[in-house]
Design an enzyme around this catalytic site. Structure first.
Site, PDB file in Angstrom:
ATOM      1  N   HIS A  55       0.814  -1.223   0.000  1.00 39.30           N
ATOM      2  CA  HIS A  55       0.000   0.000   0.000  1.00 39.30           C
ATOM      3  C   HIS A  55       0.842   1.266   0.000  1.00 39.30           C
ATOM      4  O   HIS A  55       0.317   2.353  -0.262  1.00 39.30           O
ATOM      5  CB  HIS A  55      -0.927  -0.006   1.219  1.00 39.30           C
ATOM      6  CG  HIS A  55      -2.010  -1.032   1.097  1.00 39.30           C
ATOM      7  ND1 HIS A  55      -3.293  -0.710   0.747  1.00 39.30           N
ATOM      8  CD2 HIS A  55      -1.984  -2.380   1.211  1.00 39.30           C
ATOM      9  CE1 HIS A  55      -4.023  -1.813   0.676  1.00 39.30           C
ATOM     10  NE2 HIS A  55      -3.249  -2.843   0.959  1.00 39.30           N
ATOM     11  N   ASP A  60       3.468   9.234  -0.564  1.00 38.58           N
ATOM     12  CA  ASP A  60       2.282   8.476  -0.154  1.00 38.58           C
ATOM     13  C   ASP A  60       1.985   7.446  -1.223  1.00 38.58           C
ATOM     14  O   ASP A  60       2.037   7.766  -2.420  1.00 38.58           O
ATOM     15  CB  ASP A  60       1.085   9.439  -0.017  1.00 38.58           C
ATOM     16  CG  ASP A  60       0.184   9.080   1.150  1.00 38.58           C
ATOM     17  OD1 ASP A  60       0.097   7.881   1.480  1.00 38.58           O
ATOM     18  OD2 ASP A  60      -0.437  10.004   1.723  1.00 38.58           O
TER      19      ASP A  60
HETATM   20  C1  GDG Z   1      -2.011   3.582   3.592  1.00 39.92           C
HETATM   21  C2  GDG Z   1      -1.034   4.301   2.644  1.00 39.92           C
HETATM   22  C3  GDG Z   1      -2.816   4.328   0.885  1.00 39.92           C
HETATM   23  C4  GDG Z   1      -8.030   9.955   8.589  1.00 39.92           C
HETATM   24  N1  GDG Z   1      -8.258  10.677   9.684  1.00 39.92           N
HETATM   25  C5  GDG Z   1      -9.387  10.204  10.226  1.00 39.92           C
HETATM   26  C6  GDG Z   1      -9.876   9.169   9.428  1.00 39.92           C
HETATM   27  N2  GDG Z   1      -9.012   9.026   8.427  1.00 39.92           N
HETATM   28  C7  GDG Z   1      -9.183   8.052   7.332  1.00 39.92           C
HETATM   29  C8  GDG Z   1      -9.309   8.720   6.007  1.00 39.92           C
HETATM   30  C9  GDG Z   1      -8.864   7.599   5.060  1.00 39.92           C
HETATM   31  C10 GDG Z   1      -7.833   6.859   5.887  1.00 39.92           C
HETATM   32  O1  GDG Z   1      -8.041   7.210   7.245  1.00 39.92           O
HETATM   33  C11 GDG Z   1      -6.401   7.262   5.537  1.00 39.92           C
HETATM   34  O2  GDG Z   1      -6.036   6.683   4.332  1.00 39.92           O
HETATM   35  P1  GDG Z   1      -4.799   7.219   3.499  1.00 39.92           P
HETATM   36  O3  GDG Z   1      -4.804   6.537   2.207  1.00 39.92           O
HETATM   37  O4  GDG Z   1      -4.914   8.686   3.356  1.00 39.92           O
HETATM   38  O5  GDG Z   1      -3.497   6.941   4.377  1.00 39.92           O
HETATM   39  P2  GDG Z   1      -2.836   5.709   5.248  1.00 39.92           P
HETATM   40  O6  GDG Z   1      -3.581   5.459   6.483  1.00 39.92           O
HETATM   41  O7  GDG Z   1      -1.404   6.113   5.435  1.00 39.92           O
HETATM   42  O8  GDG Z   1      -2.939   4.422   4.299  1.00 39.92           O
HETATM   43  C12 GDG Z   1      -1.795   5.177   1.648  1.00 39.92           C
HETATM   44  C13 GDG Z   1      -3.660   3.507   1.845  1.00 39.92           C
HETATM   45  O9  GDG Z   1      -2.860   2.739   2.748  1.00 39.92           O
HETATM   46  C14 GDG Z   1      -4.576   2.547   1.089  1.00 39.92           C
HETATM   47  O10 GDG Z   1      -3.865   1.770   0.190  1.00 39.92           O
HETATM   48  O11 GDG Z   1      -3.667   5.198   0.148  1.00 39.92           O
HETATM   49  O12 GDG Z   1      -0.899   5.762   0.730  1.00 39.92           O
HETATM   50  O13 GDG Z   1      -0.098   5.093   3.397  1.00 39.92           O
HETATM   51  O14 GDG Z   1      -9.920   6.731   4.784  1.00 39.92           O
HETATM   52  O15 GDG Z   1     -10.606   9.181   5.844  1.00 39.92           O
HETATM   53  N3  GDG Z   1     -11.000   8.483   9.670  1.00 39.92           N
HETATM   54  C15 GDG Z   1     -11.717   8.845  10.776  1.00 39.92           C
HETATM   55  N4  GDG Z   1     -11.300   9.848  11.609  1.00 39.92           N
HETATM   56  C16 GDG Z   1     -10.165  10.557  11.373  1.00 39.92           C
HETATM   57  O16 GDG Z   1      -9.823  11.449  12.132  1.00 39.92           O
HETATM   58  N5  GDG Z   1     -12.853   8.194  11.057  1.00 39.92           N
END
Ligand code: GDG
Length: 467
Positions: A157, A365
């Protein structure tokens, strides 16, 4: 047909009652609900003494769950240590933060072996196994060593750096060789695939064939990229409803007629949070017409607090947010609203919809789902603007975003100014083109594409004759 068996470090068990902050967890539940199957991984529990190694089982809404506990030493060595303090900075190009420790490398191997030992008895001969992310790279090699012949796929990821970076890891070649125990290895973007290919060529002296595969004595391993998406329609619906809810109303009432910039992520040094605050500070300094007219809300869900670099980052953000507010606030206006904890998913979706600008500026990312969620949450009649780092995997396809280099605060300020002043028609055009992409490239489509490619891998002879 066998079942789909998903393996990830953390399993999002049903009814935990806490907001989920990981992108992986959000995407995978939908896949298993549709396909039926087993989700295997760590329970999230850490025991002081030895663990039994026996998985705890649960069935909920058509999904089987099997989880094992970690003991304290393995948690520190495998999870906090090797995974989060060695592999995470390495894969995100942050060699200065990598603190190598041979004992942690051993714990990483041992826990991957324990995972393999606990999973093997649960597997049917025709199951397809799909292992996720950097914590579990050697798991297929460990399963193969125990005799597993099922099709096994792996998806990373996070970004895949090129050999010039990857080679800094002691034992880099062994970790690369572990990938050859898989039938299919997927990464997010073409850029990541280029990194991986450079590692295979320069690190292992393997030359991938014209189809992007490598054949060894044991098997052929295919390498490809599959950009993860979100449940676009589902998220749009949550956002639409949440925009009428009490939280969104409270937010609106507190804003007056000021504009809103929003950012939300785990509090992680890869997400470029201090850079974003500097960019917003530069906006207020260089474009004073925005003073008292715009508020920046940053939600930073705390994570990995046991790793020192995450605690340092929290202190840096506290100080930066405090400084900007100290310099620019009025008695009736706070420029930065900084919330260092997770928010409920629907509240967040409603806030995205209210926001005129979504500001997403990671230094690296794999994909970045927040960028996609922000776009999905917009009101088609009056959509906001996405300002996105060109170092997010999402930038490869989100052509309607205003791209920024997070290392350049003045450039970020210019793009923010551009976004805040953008006329409706341009906003609509940019949003429509990105939304069309998101409706195509959903989380479900991502899983379907990966699994279809995995199912097309040649079946080991033993399994083919059994049916
Ligand atoms: C890894 C990779 C890749 C965030 N703050 C809150 C919250 N979130 C949710 C967001 C989103 C998720 O968490 C974060 O997803 P990301 O993709 O931005 O980042 P990572 O956690 O680092 O994920 C990344 C991913 O895996 C999938 O393959 O895209 O590059 O690093 O859904 O909305 N959710 C809640 N409260 C928050 O304060 N409920």
């Amino acid at each position: 047909m066998g079942r789909l068996v998903v393996v990830s470090n953390r399993v999002a068990l049903p009814r935990r009652g806490e907001p989920t902050a990981g992108g992986l967890a959000v995407a995978l539940k939908d896949v298993l609900k549709t396909n039926g199957g087993l989700w295997f991984g760590w329970s999230g529990e850490t025991l002081k003494g030895p663990t039994t190694g026996e998985p705890k089982k649960l069935r909920h809404q058509g999904i089987d769950y099997a989880t094992i506990d970690l003991n304290d030493a393995d948690y520190k060595g495998f999870y906090a240590g090797y995974s989060n303090n060695i592999l995470w900075p390495l894969f995100h190009f942050r060699l200065g933060l990598l603190e190598y420790d041979r004992k942690q490398a051993e714990a990483y191997r041992r826990v991957n072996r324990d995972f393999a030992k606990a999973l093997l008895p649960l597997l049917g001969p025709k199951d397809t196994v799909w292992i996720h992310d950097y914590q579990l790279i050697p798991m297929a090699a460990e399963l193969r060593a125990l005799g597993a012949r099922q099709r096994i796929g792996f998806f990373l990821h996070i970004p895949f750096p090129p050999w010039a970076v990857f080679s800094a890891l002691p034992g880099a070649d062994r970790l690369l060789r572990d990938l050859l125990a898989y039938d299919l290895v997927g990464v997010q973007t073409q850029r990541d695939l280029n990194g991986l290919m450079s590692c295979l060529r320069e690190g292992l002296e393997l030359v991938p064939d014209v189809h992007g595969g490598v054949t060894t004595d044991a098997r052929r391993t295919q390498f490809s990229h599959h950009a993860i998406g979100i449940d676009t329609r589902g998220f749009a619906t949550i956002a639409r409803k949440a925009a009428y809810g009490p939280d969104a109303q409270r937010m609106r009432a507190s804003m007056g007629d000021r504009k809103l910039i929003v950012g939300a992520e785990r509090l992680d040094y890869t997400k470029g949070l201090p850079h974003r605050l500097r960019g917003f500070g530069a906006l207020l300094a260089n474009f004073p017409e925005h003073l008292n007219c715009v508020t920046y809300l940053q939600v930073a869900a705390r994570s990995r607090n046991e790793v020192a670099s995450y605690r340092d980052l929290k202190r840096e953000l506290d100080s930066l947010a405090g400084r900007i507010n100290g310099d620019y606030a009025e008695f009736d206006w706070t420029p930065v609203r900084y919330v260092a904890r997770a928010m409920a998913r629907d509240t967040l979706a409603g806030l995205y919809r209210l926001a005129d600008v979504g500001l997403v500026t990671p230094l690296r990312d794999g994909m970045n789902l927040v960028a996609k969620e922000y776009v999905a949450a917009q009101n088609p009649e009056n959509p906001g603007v996405l300002v996105l780092s060109s170092f997010a995997g999402a930038a490869e396809t989100m052509d309607g975003a205003l791209l920024v280099n997070p290392l350049d605060p003045e450039a970020m300020a210019e793009q923010l100014d551009h976004a805040l002043k953008m006329p409706l028609e341009e906003r609509r055009n940019r949003w429509t083109s990105m939304m069309a992409g998101l409706e195509e490239q959903t989380a479900a489509r991502w899983a379907e594409n990966f699994l279809t490619e995995l199912e097309e891998m040649p079946v080991p002879a033993e399994l083919a004759t059994e049916s």
